[in-house]
Design a protein around this motif. Sequence first.
Motif, short mmCIF file in Angstrom:
data_model
loop_
_atom_site.label_atom_id
_atom_site.label_comp_id
_atom_site.label_asym_id
_atom_site.label_seq_id
_atom_site.Cartn_x
_atom_site.Cartn_y
_atom_site.Cartn_z
N HIS A 183 -8.05 -5.93 -2.71
CA HIS A 183 -7.41 -6.98 -2.49
C HIS A 183 -7.80 -8.06 -3.46
O HIS A 183 -8.41 -9.31 -3.01
N TYR A 205 -4.21 0.14 -5.99
CA TYR A 205 -3.42 -0.53 -4.91
C TYR A 205 -1.81 -0.45 -5.42
O TYR A 205 -1.11 -0.25 -4.47
N HIS A 207 0.87 -0.98 -0.16
CA HIS A 207 -0.06 0.00 0.13
C HIS A 207 0.81 1.22 -0.18
O HIS A 207 0.30 2.23 -0.30
N GLU A 239 -1.41 -10.25 3.94
CA GLU A 239 -1.65 -9.31 2.58
C GLU A 239 -0.81 -10.00 1.62
O GLU A 239 -1.56 -10.15 0.36
ZN LIG Z 1 -4.20 -4.22 2.23
#
Ligand SMILES: [Zn+2]
Length: 328
Positions: A156, A103, A78, A300
Motif C-alpha cells: 500500500h 498489487y 487486490h 484502501e
Molecule cells: Zn489492500
Amino acid sequence: MVNPSKLGATATLVLLTPWALAACGSEGPAEPADRGACPSAPVEVIVSVDQWGDIVSQLGGDCAQVRTVIAGSSVDPHDYEPAPADAVAFEGAQLVVINGGHYDEWAAKLAATSAPQAPLISAVDLGGQDGHDHGGHEGHGHEGHDHDHGDGQNPHAWYRPATVQAVADAVTAELGNLAPGAREYFEARRAEFAERMTRYDEMIDRLRTEAAGKTYAATETVFDDMAAAVGLQDRTPPGYQVAASNETDPSPGDLAAFLTLLSDGGVDVLIVNTQTEGSLPAQLRSAAAAAGIPVVEVTETVAPGSDSFQAWQVDQLTALAEALGVGA
Ligand SMILES: [Zn+2]
C-alpha cells in the motif's frame, strides 16, 4: 513510438471524449490553475488505481489526459481482473503509472504488452526513503533498493509519505520528457501540488511530534506504513496480521489474542479498513468500543466523499489525531 494509425478511431474517441467535454465546460468545477491552456499536445497517461490517479491528474493538469482504470470504491484492487477495454486503453498511453509490488500486476502486464514504449512508473519500485526531509529529487538514481521488510513488503505504497513525493517527482520528470514544451507548466503544477500537500505534511509532523510511541492495532495492514511514518507502534497480534495480509481467516487463537489485547486496553487506537466487510472487523470494533478504545476508519481507495488525495488523507490523519488526543 505509438503509430496513431494503429489506434482505432473508436478507441481514440473513447479516450478523448470525456476529457474534451470536461475541458470545454465552463460550469464545471475547474481549478483556477487549469485556466492556462496547455502549450503542447496533452500527454496520454494511464494509471492503474485511483489512489495514484488523482495525484497524476493534479500533476498533469491540462497537459495530460489521465485515465484511471480502477476508479471508485466498488472494486477491490487486490482482486481486479482487467477487461478487454483496459488493454485497448493502454495502447494509446504515452506514460503508465502503477502501484507495483504485485498489487496491480495486471497493469504491469498490460503495460508490457500494450504500451511497451511508454515509460513505466511503479510507486513500489521508486521507494522513497522516509526521514529524508522529502528529498528524493533524483529518484531515478536510487530506485529499487528495498530497505524494508523483505518478502512481505507492504504493497500500500500510497500510505508512505516519501513514496508519494517520489512518485510526484518521477511523474513530473517523465511528463516533461514527453512534452518538453510543457516542462515549465509541469514544474508549476508540481509546485502547486506541494502547496496542496501542506496540510498533509503538517498533520504528519504534528502526529510524529505529539503521538510518537502511542500504540495501535489494525484489522488490516493497509495503513501500517503511515502509522509507522508518524511513529506509532504496531501491537496487532502477528498471527492475525499474517492472516489478514494473506486474505485468509485468522486462527481462533489469533482472533482471541486480538480480542484480549483490546479488552485489556492494550492499545491506544484500533484502525479499521471500512472497505472490508465481514464479521471479524465488527467483532473487533465492538471489543474496542467495550474497552473504550477509539476506532479510526481508513479506506484502501480514495474515500467516496473526498475530492482529492489530500482531502482523503487529511481527513484520516485528523481522525487519528483526535483519537490519540493530539491537539487540533
Ligand atoms: Zn489492500
